[in-house]
Design a protein around this motif. Structure first.
Motif, PDB file in Angstrom:
ATOM      1  N   ASN A 311      12.863  -5.576  22.247  1.00 52.97           N
ATOM      2  CA  ASN A 311      12.685  -4.167  22.569  1.00 52.97           C
ATOM      3  C   ASN A 311      12.550  -3.346  21.299  1.00 52.97           C
ATOM      4  O   ASN A 311      13.253  -3.571  20.319  1.00 52.97           O
ATOM      5  N   ARG A 312      11.666  -2.352  21.350  1.00 52.59           N
ATOM      6  CA  ARG A 312      11.423  -1.462  20.220  1.00 52.59           C
ATOM      7  C   ARG A 312      12.297  -0.221  20.355  1.00 52.59           C
ATOM      8  O   ARG A 312      12.377   0.401  21.410  1.00 52.59           O
ATOM      9  N   TYR A 313      12.943   0.160  19.246  1.00 53.55           N
ATOM     10  CA  TYR A 313      13.738   1.380  19.198  1.00 53.55           C
ATOM     11  C   TYR A 313      13.214   2.247  18.060  1.00 53.55           C
ATOM     12  O   TYR A 313      13.050   1.787  16.932  1.00 53.55           O
ATOM     13  N   VAL A 314      12.950   3.508  18.377  1.00 55.43           N
ATOM     14  CA  VAL A 314      12.437   4.464  17.396  1.00 55.43           C
ATOM     15  C   VAL A 314      13.332   5.694  17.426  1.00 55.43           C
ATOM     16  O   VAL A 314      13.747   6.144  18.501  1.00 55.43           O
ATOM     17  N   ALA A 315      13.669   6.220  16.266  1.00 52.41           N
ATOM     18  CA  ALA A 315      14.495   7.423  16.179  1.00 52.41           C
ATOM     19  C   ALA A 315      13.847   8.399  15.211  1.00 52.41           C
ATOM     20  O   ALA A 315      13.271   8.002  14.195  1.00 52.41           O
ATOM     21  N   TRP A 316      13.945   9.701  15.527  1.00 51.08           N
ATOM     22  CA  TRP A 316      13.437  10.734  14.626  1.00 51.08           C
ATOM     23  C   TRP A 316      14.189  12.024  14.890  1.00 51.08           C
ATOM     24  O   TRP A 316      14.893  12.164  15.877  1.00 51.08           O
ATOM     25  N   ALA A 317      14.048  12.971  13.982  1.00 50.01           N
ATOM     26  CA  ALA A 317      14.750  14.250  14.107  1.00 50.01           C
ATOM     27  C   ALA A 317      13.802  15.378  13.756  1.00 50.01           C
ATOM     28  O   ALA A 317      12.908  15.232  12.922  1.00 50.01           O
ATOM     29  N   LEU A 318      14.049  16.530  14.385  1.00 49.55           N
ATOM     30  CA  LEU A 318      13.280  17.728  14.077  1.00 49.55           C
ATOM     31  C   LEU A 318      14.034  18.564  13.059  1.00 49.55           C
ATOM     32  O   LEU A 318      15.022  18.122  12.473  1.00 49.55           O
ATOM     33  N   ILE A 333      12.787   8.310  26.529  1.00 51.48           N
ATOM     34  CA  ILE A 333      13.015   9.247  25.443  1.00 51.48           C
ATOM     35  C   ILE A 333      14.340   9.952  25.705  1.00 51.48           C
ATOM     36  O   ILE A 333      14.552  10.523  26.770  1.00 51.48           O
ATOM     37  N   VAL A 334      15.239   9.921  24.729  1.00 52.59           N
ATOM     38  CA  VAL A 334      16.558  10.531  24.877  1.00 52.59           C
ATOM     39  C   VAL A 334      16.732  11.575  23.787  1.00 52.59           C
ATOM     40  O   VAL A 334      16.506  11.303  22.602  1.00 52.59           O
ATOM     41  N   ALA A 335      17.122  12.779  24.182  1.00 52.65           N
ATOM     42  CA  ALA A 335      17.358  13.872  23.237  1.00 52.65           C
ATOM     43  C   ALA A 335      18.825  13.900  22.847  1.00 52.65           C
ATOM     44  O   ALA A 335      19.714  13.749  23.689  1.00 52.65           O
ATOM     45  N   LEU A 336      19.081  14.124  21.566  1.00 50.42           N
ATOM     46  CA  LEU A 336      20.439  14.272  21.034  1.00 50.42           C
ATOM     47  C   LEU A 336      20.551  15.675  20.463  1.00 50.42           C
ATOM     48  O   LEU A 336      19.975  15.964  19.421  1.00 50.42           O
ATOM     49  N   PRO A 337      21.225  16.589  21.130  1.00 54.68           N
ATOM     50  CA  PRO A 337      21.272  17.981  20.655  1.00 54.68           C
ATOM     51  C   PRO A 337      21.782  18.070  19.229  1.00 54.68           C
ATOM     52  O   PRO A 337      22.754  17.430  18.845  1.00 54.68           O
ATOM     53  N   GLY A 338      21.077  18.859  18.435  1.00 57.77           N
ATOM     54  CA  GLY A 338      21.419  19.001  17.030  1.00 57.77           C
ATOM     55  C   GLY A 338      20.575  18.077  16.194  1.00 57.77           C
ATOM     56  O   GLY A 338      20.326  16.933  16.536  1.00 57.77           O
ATOM     57  N   ALA A 339      20.095  18.562  15.044  1.00 61.66           N
ATOM     58  CA  ALA A 339      19.197  17.784  14.210  1.00 61.66           C
ATOM     59  C   ALA A 339      19.948  17.181  13.040  1.00 61.66           C
ATOM     60  O   ALA A 339      21.032  17.610  12.668  1.00 61.66           O
ATOM     61  N   GLY A 340      19.360  16.211  12.430  1.00 59.19           N
ATOM     62  CA  GLY A 340      19.932  15.564  11.261  1.00 59.19           C
ATOM     63  C   GLY A 340      19.275  14.228  11.054  1.00 59.19           C
ATOM     64  O   GLY A 340      18.659  13.677  11.960  1.00 59.19           O
ATOM     65  N   SER A 341      19.388  13.696   9.868  1.00 59.05           N
ATOM     66  CA  SER A 341      18.803  12.394   9.580  1.00 59.05           C
ATOM     67  C   SER A 341      19.353  11.361  10.544  1.00 59.05           C
ATOM     68  O   SER A 341      20.534  11.372  10.885  1.00 59.05           O
ATOM     69  N   TYR A 351      21.919   0.650  18.515  1.00 60.89           N
ATOM     70  CA  TYR A 351      22.741   1.816  18.227  1.00 60.89           C
ATOM     71  C   TYR A 351      21.934   2.814  17.404  1.00 60.89           C
ATOM     72  O   TYR A 351      21.007   2.442  16.692  1.00 60.89           O
ATOM     73  N   TYR A 352      22.296   4.074  17.541  1.00 64.40           N
ATOM     74  CA  TYR A 352      21.785   5.079  16.616  1.00 64.40           C
ATOM     75  C   TYR A 352      22.945   5.584  15.768  1.00 64.40           C
ATOM     76  O   TYR A 352      24.086   5.636  16.204  1.00 64.40           O
ATOM     77  N   VAL A 353      22.643   5.956  14.545  1.00 59.05           N
ATOM     78  CA  VAL A 353      23.600   6.578  13.633  1.00 59.05           C
ATOM     79  C   VAL A 353      22.904   7.791  13.064  1.00 59.05           C
ATOM     80  O   VAL A 353      21.766   7.707  12.600  1.00 59.05           O
ATOM     81  N   ARG A 354      23.577   8.967  13.103  1.00 53.91           N
ATOM     82  CA  ARG A 354      22.903  10.169  12.642  1.00 53.91           C
ATOM     83  C   ARG A 354      23.875  11.090  11.929  1.00 53.91           C
ATOM     84  O   ARG A 354      25.099  11.006  12.092  1.00 53.91           O
ATOM     85  N   ALA A 355      23.315  11.946  11.103  1.00 56.46           N
ATOM     86  CA  ALA A 355      24.085  12.947  10.378  1.00 56.46           C
ATOM     87  C   ALA A 355      24.078  14.243  11.169  1.00 56.46           C
ATOM     88  O   ALA A 355      23.050  14.659  11.690  1.00 56.46           O
ATOM     89  N   ALA A 356      25.243  14.863  11.278  1.00 56.85           N
ATOM     90  CA  ALA A 356      25.393  16.131  11.978  1.00 56.85           C
ATOM     91  C   ALA A 356      26.294  17.031  11.142  1.00 56.85           C
ATOM     92  O   ALA A 356      26.840  16.619  10.121  1.00 56.85           O
ATOM     93  N   ALA A 357      26.432  18.279  11.586  1.00 58.58           N
ATOM     94  CA  ALA A 357      27.266  19.217  10.840  1.00 58.58           C
ATOM     95  C   ALA A 357      28.697  18.718  10.695  1.00 58.58           C
ATOM     96  O   ALA A 357      29.396  19.058   9.745  1.00 58.58           O
ATOM     97  N   SER A 358      29.133  17.909  11.636  1.00 55.51           N
ATOM     98  CA  SER A 358      30.509  17.421  11.622  1.00 55.51           C
ATOM     99  C   SER A 358      30.667  16.115  10.860  1.00 55.51           C
ATOM    100  O   SER A 358      31.775  15.626  10.704  1.00 55.51           O
ATOM    101  N   GLY A 359      29.593  15.521  10.402  1.00 54.12           N
ATOM    102  CA  GLY A 359      29.698  14.268   9.676  1.00 54.12           C
ATOM    103  C   GLY A 359      28.717  13.244  10.203  1.00 54.12           C
ATOM    104  O   GLY A 359      27.644  13.580  10.696  1.00 54.12           O
ATOM    105  N   ILE A 360      29.071  11.971  10.102  1.00 52.34           N
ATOM    106  CA  ILE A 360      28.225  10.873  10.539  1.00 52.34           C
ATOM    107  C   ILE A 360      28.722  10.383  11.891  1.00 52.34           C
ATOM    108  O   ILE A 360      29.899  10.071  12.050  1.00 52.34           O
ATOM    109  N   LEU A 361      27.831  10.333  12.886  1.00 56.69           N
ATOM    110  CA  LEU A 361      28.251   9.892  14.204  1.00 56.69           C
ATOM    111  C   LEU A 361      27.392   8.729  14.682  1.00 56.69           C
ATOM    112  O   LEU A 361      26.346   8.418  14.130  1.00 56.69           O
ATOM    113  N   TYR A 362      27.862   8.121  15.754  1.00 55.67           N
ATOM    114  CA  TYR A 362      27.314   6.855  16.230  1.00 55.67           C
ATOM    115  C   TYR A 362      27.171   6.901  17.741  1.00 55.67           C
ATOM    116  O   TYR A 362      27.904   7.613  18.420  1.00 55.67           O
TER     117      TYR A 362
END
Length: 576
Positions: A311-318, A333-341, A351-362
């Protein structure tokens, strides 16, 4: 679930649920993590490296379930001159490796390459580093991939800041020489943002070119053996005025085909917008991943990964006013509120791992609930000595991370040498039950929704027993049947356990007992032995019985017995 006081390495960290995962409350410098890359090791643990902002630092951490299980270990004294695209890759032996830019104090900058001896080592030791540069050339926009032997393969952009001005795409091994994949010498024609993948002795590299003079940005793909030569192809599909200003990414599916993911930006309007997220197989068709959720400027990514099922997994942020997204194949397609790398990594699960105002989340892709967490608090004594230490204790703490959850039902302690050790949260077992050697101990748990945590791991050294068994006090010999002697002895016991006895025979003197009759570990009395050489003449045979314990320790000072023959007939029997 029972909550014990938190172990020292996590006591200062506050965790909370957020946006489908659990976030760490801030990175070491208090900045939001940007330029983030994630990778999964062979145990399913997630490794992350990221920078914290302009003129800031790079950090490495390892997720245990949804919690950090180790401190950030990149030295804060090494700032990023350009905090772009630090990478972490994890090899088959769970050895974390990373690459990022360092500031030498003035323009230009170099690359710092890190390798960690054991990613399962949660105390942050074992890093080795090498700097690539110091020759007046600028290096940026980096990529890193590992081969099946944990060998590192890297790609980066190299620029000469003096005339004649040039841009290069460089491939190299950390300990090897540079190979120029592509070079241009026009100031207005740039090569940039490469990415790399490796499989089956072939290196695959993607990069983009152009754009600084308002022309079309094109994607180029190179492949070849590490020593070269490389075959270069330009990928079609971008037209004039359509840029892909964000770095492309590359991954290899389990069946071996290569896919590249990129954003397309229409710069003919004001403001410029992204037309879509695309994936392309260099040997096949282009697939539109998403267009409706890519219409914003300042997008970050995208990233691509494949799980074991293909399976292919693609992640991006605005931009900061938008959202982050991930896609499963081109269907979900799944939206994750809030942007970040953001990045994706996959093995048996994704799994996805992303940067948010609160730190690094998973977050776990495709799951409506969160995996539990398991933490090894203590393994004691460590090292442990067989035959000397009676018991070994393993203490763990587990958490059900679902909202209102309090139902961790199953625990599992494993050794890479001995296999399953126990199924309790706190485990006590005899030290003698573990084989001598260097063990990797893993601990995981399962909640009431039948979801397993990622394993926490720790090293355990088991030393062999050094106490020999007591000697044999008496050896008996009597004539047997068919020209044999029957050798018997008093059995002994050992502090750890007996493997058996070795019986030695000598023909010339009491001290000449260097010929083993039998070395079978489980040899026990009585033992029938042939009468060799007793047919005629003066012959003698002497026997010594040596106890051996399960760790190979031999007793000394053992009793001996002898059989001496004068002429023909049955031997005379002697012992002492």
């Amino acid at each position: 679930m029972r909550l014990r006081s938190m172990p020292r390495r996590t006591a200062a960290v506050f965790f909370f649920a957020l946006l489908g995962g659990v976030a760490r409350s801030g990175d070491p410098t208090g900045y939001t993590g940007i330029h983030l890359r994630a990778a999964m090791d062979s145990l399913g643990a997630i490794h992350v490296v990221f920078t914290t902002g302009g003129w800031a630092h790079s950090y490495y951490g390892r997720f245990n379930g949804v919690n950090w299980s180790s401190a950030f270990t990149f030295p804060a004294s090494d700032p990023c001159y350009e905090p772009t695209y630090p990478l972490v890759e994890v090899g088959l032996a769970r050895r974390a490796q990373a690459l990022y830019g360092t500031n030498t104090g003035s323009y230009p900058n170099d690359l710092a390459y890190f390798t960690h001896a054991a990613a399962s080592d949660t105390v942050g030791s074992g890093w080795a580093t090498a700097t690539i540069g110091n020759d007046g050339l600028r290096r940026s926009d980096y990529g890193l991939a590992l081969d099946e032997n944990d060998g590192a393969h890297m790609v980066y952009r190299q620029t000469n800041i003096f005339w004649p001005y040039f841009w290069r795409i460089i491939y190299r091994r950390p300990e090897g020489t540079e190979v120029v994949i592509k070079q241009t010498q026009a100031e207005t024609y740039t090569v940039m943002t490469p990415a790399i993948a490796y499989r089956d002795s072939v290196v695959h590299i993607i990069w983009r070119e152009g754009g600084s003079a308002g022309g079309t940005v094109n994607l180029f793909y190179a492949s070849g053996a590490p020593q070269g030569p490389f075959t270069i192809r330009q990928l079609t599909g971008l037209t004039s005025g359509h840029y892909t200003t964000q770095p492309p990414d590359i991954a290899i599916a389990p069946d071996g085909h290569v896919e590249i993911v990129y954003l397309v930006q229409d710069v003919t309007g004001s403001p410029a917008v992204y037309e879509g997220v695309f994936a392309v197989d260099p040997d096949g068709a282009t697939v539109l991943i998403d267009s409706a959720n890519a219409e914003a400027t300042g997008a970050a990514g995208p990233r691509i990964a494949f799980d074991d099922a293909g399976n292919r997994y693609v992640a991006w942020a605005l931009d900061s006013a938008g959202e982050s997204y991930y896609a499963v194949n081109a269907d979900t397609i799944v939206a994750l509120p809030g942007a970040g790398s953001i990045d994706v990594c996959a093995g048996t699960s994704a799994y996805y791992v992303r940067a948010a105002a609160s730190g690094i989340l998973y977050g776990q892709i495709g799951s409506s609930h969160f995996p539990p967490s398991a933490i090894i608090d203590e393994i004691a004594p460590n090292p442990v000595r067989r035959g000397i230490d009676a018991d070994l204790t393993m203490l763990g703490t587990t958490f059900d991370n679902d909202e209102g959850g309090d139902a961790v039902e199953t625990w599992e302690w494993m050794s890479d040498i001995n296999g399953l050790l126990g199924i309790e949260e706190d485990l006590t077992l005899p030290a003698s039950s573990l084989a001598p050697g260097m063990h990797t101990i893993t601990f995981r748990c399962r909640d009431d929704e039948d979801v397993w945590s990622l394993p926490d791991s720790a090293a355990l050294t088991v030393f062999p027993d050094t106490i020999p068994p007591p000697p044999v006090e008496t050896v008996h010999i009597v004539p047997g049947l068919c020209d044999t002697l029957l050798v018997s002895w008093d059995t002994v016991t050992d502090n750890l356990g007996m493997a058996g006895y070795l019986v030695f025979r000598g023909h010339t003197a009491w001290f000449d007992l260097d010929v083993p009759v039998d070395s079978v570990e489980a040899l026990q009395p009585p033992l029938y032995v042939d009468i060799e050489g007793f047919a005629s003449g003066v012959k003698a045979a002497f026997y010594e019985v040596v106890p051996v314990d399960v760790d190979g320790n031999c007793a000394s000072g053992n009793a001996r017995a002898g059989a001496i023959q004068f002429g023909d007939g049955l031997p005379a029997l002697h012992s002492r």
